[in-house]
Design a protein around this motif. Structure first.
Motif, PDB file in Angstrom:
ATOM      1  N   VAL A   9       0.839  -1.207   0.000  1.00 12.22           N
ATOM      2  CA  VAL A   9       0.000   0.000   0.000  1.00 12.22           C
ATOM      3  C   VAL A   9       0.869   1.251   0.000  1.00 12.22           C
ATOM      4  O   VAL A   9       0.597   2.213  -0.722  1.00 12.22           O
ATOM      5  CB  VAL A   9      -0.975  -0.008   1.202  1.00 12.22           C
ATOM      6  N   ALA A  10       1.939   1.243   0.787  1.00 12.32           N
ATOM      7  CA  ALA A  10       2.844   2.398   0.840  1.00 12.32           C
ATOM      8  C   ALA A  10       3.505   2.633  -0.514  1.00 12.32           C
ATOM      9  O   ALA A  10       3.681   3.786  -0.941  1.00 12.32           O
ATOM     10  CB  ALA A  10       3.899   2.186   1.920  1.00 12.32           C
ATOM     11  N   SER A  11       3.862   1.573  -1.204  1.00 12.21           N
ATOM     12  CA  SER A  11       4.477   1.697  -2.532  1.00 12.21           C
ATOM     13  C   SER A  11       3.515   2.354  -3.519  1.00 12.21           C
ATOM     14  O   SER A  11       3.899   3.238  -4.281  1.00 12.21           O
ATOM     15  CB  SER A  11       4.890   0.311  -3.038  1.00 12.21           C
ATOM     16  N   ALA A  16       1.996   7.080  -6.572  1.00 14.68           N
ATOM     17  CA  ALA A  16       0.911   7.990  -6.932  1.00 14.68           C
ATOM     18  C   ALA A  16       1.307   9.446  -6.684  1.00 14.68           C
ATOM     19  O   ALA A  16       1.081  10.312  -7.528  1.00 14.68           O
ATOM     20  CB  ALA A  16      -0.358   7.646  -6.150  1.00 14.68           C
ATOM     21  N   LEU A  17       1.937   9.709  -5.538  1.00 12.56           N
ATOM     22  CA  LEU A  17       2.336  11.081  -5.239  1.00 12.56           C
ATOM     23  C   LEU A  17       3.371  11.578  -6.240  1.00 12.56           C
ATOM     24  O   LEU A  17       3.249  12.676  -6.775  1.00 12.56           O
ATOM     25  CB  LEU A  17       2.884  11.196  -3.820  1.00 12.56           C
ATOM     26  N   ALA A  18       4.397  10.775  -6.508  1.00 12.97           N
ATOM     27  CA  ALA A  18       5.432  11.183  -7.457  1.00 12.97           C
ATOM     28  C   ALA A  18       4.837  11.389  -8.851  1.00 12.97           C
ATOM     29  O   ALA A  18       5.229  12.314  -9.562  1.00 12.97           O
ATOM     30  CB  ALA A  18       6.552  10.144  -7.503  1.00 12.97           C
ATOM     31  N   GLU A  72      12.033   9.754  -5.392  1.00 15.27           N
ATOM     32  CA  GLU A  72      11.062  10.366  -4.479  1.00 15.27           C
ATOM     33  C   GLU A  72       9.949   9.387  -4.124  1.00 15.27           C
ATOM     34  O   GLU A  72       9.485   9.355  -2.985  1.00 15.27           O
ATOM     35  CB  GLU A  72      10.487  11.646  -5.097  1.00 15.27           C
ATOM     36  N   ALA A  73       9.529   8.570  -5.080  1.00 12.26           N
ATOM     37  CA  ALA A  73       8.501   7.564  -4.799  1.00 12.26           C
ATOM     38  C   ALA A  73       8.994   6.587  -3.738  1.00 12.26           C
ATOM     39  O   ALA A  73       8.242   6.198  -2.830  1.00 12.26           O
ATOM     40  CB  ALA A  73       8.114   6.822  -6.073  1.00 12.26           C
ATOM     41  N   GLN A  78       8.699   4.701   2.021  1.00 10.41           N
ATOM     42  CA  GLN A  78       9.158   4.475   3.394  1.00 10.41           C
ATOM     43  C   GLN A  78       8.394   5.348   4.378  1.00 10.41           C
ATOM     44  O   GLN A  78       8.010   4.878   5.460  1.00 10.41           O
ATOM     45  CB  GLN A  78      10.653   4.722   3.508  1.00 10.41           C
ATOM     46  N   ARG A  79       8.161   6.602   4.025  1.00 15.89           N
ATOM     47  CA  ARG A  79       7.398   7.485   4.927  1.00 15.89           C
ATOM     48  C   ARG A  79       5.996   6.930   5.177  1.00 15.89           C
ATOM     49  O   ARG A  79       5.502   6.950   6.311  1.00 15.89           O
ATOM     50  CB  ARG A  79       7.308   8.888   4.336  1.00 15.89           C
TER      51      ARG A  79
END
Length: 145
Positions: A9-11, A16-18, A72-73, A78-79
């Motif tokens: 899910v984090a990946s 998506a953000l990048a 950045e992705a 990790q965040r």
């Protein structure tokens, strides 16, 4: 260490953000991210929005935007995994946010958003948009037969 489902899910969220950088989706993606991190308080929500802004600048100013977006992705993966370790109940909200962002992206950015999952001691090689040569060798240095 984050569980496999958290990393999956984090990946998706990091990609998506990048992918949303420099698109019409950016503002909504950034705000959604702030809401997710807001579980840790208003300061963390603002910190996440600031990190997102830094991500956008890093990608937009890079000579190789694709490589910068990939880096950045991974940082965001990790965040977001850390966020899910602290607040595992946020997994559905993160999953929905990532899917919504991905669906709203222009076609070119949608192809950037990839999710790869390797499980059970498997080996996985990924080269989205690129290529790689894989050579397997037997212990002792000889090629695999």
């Amino acid at each position: 260490m984050a569980a496999d489902w958290m990393m999956t899910v984090a990946s998706a969220g990091g990609s998506a953000l990048a992918g949303a950088v420099a698109t019409d989706v950016w503002s909504a993606a950034r705000d959604g991210l702030g809401k997710l991190f807001g579980r840790g308080g208003g300061h963390r929500a603002e910190l996440a929005r600031r990190w997102a802004d830094e991500t956008a600048v890093t990608i937009e100013e890079a000579d190789d935007r694709l490589t910068a977006a990939e880096r950045e992705a991974q940082t965001w993966q990790q965040r977001l995994a850390d966020l899910l370790e602290e607040f595992p109940e946020a997994v559905e909200e993160l999953r929905e946010w990532a899917e919504l962002v991905r669906k709203r992206l222009p076609t070119a950015q949608q192809s950037f958003v990839n999710t790869f999952v390797a499980r059970d001691s498997s080996t996985q090689y990924n080269a989205p948009g690129g290529s790689m040569a894989i050579h397997h060798h037997q212990p002792g240095g000889g090629p695999a037969k």
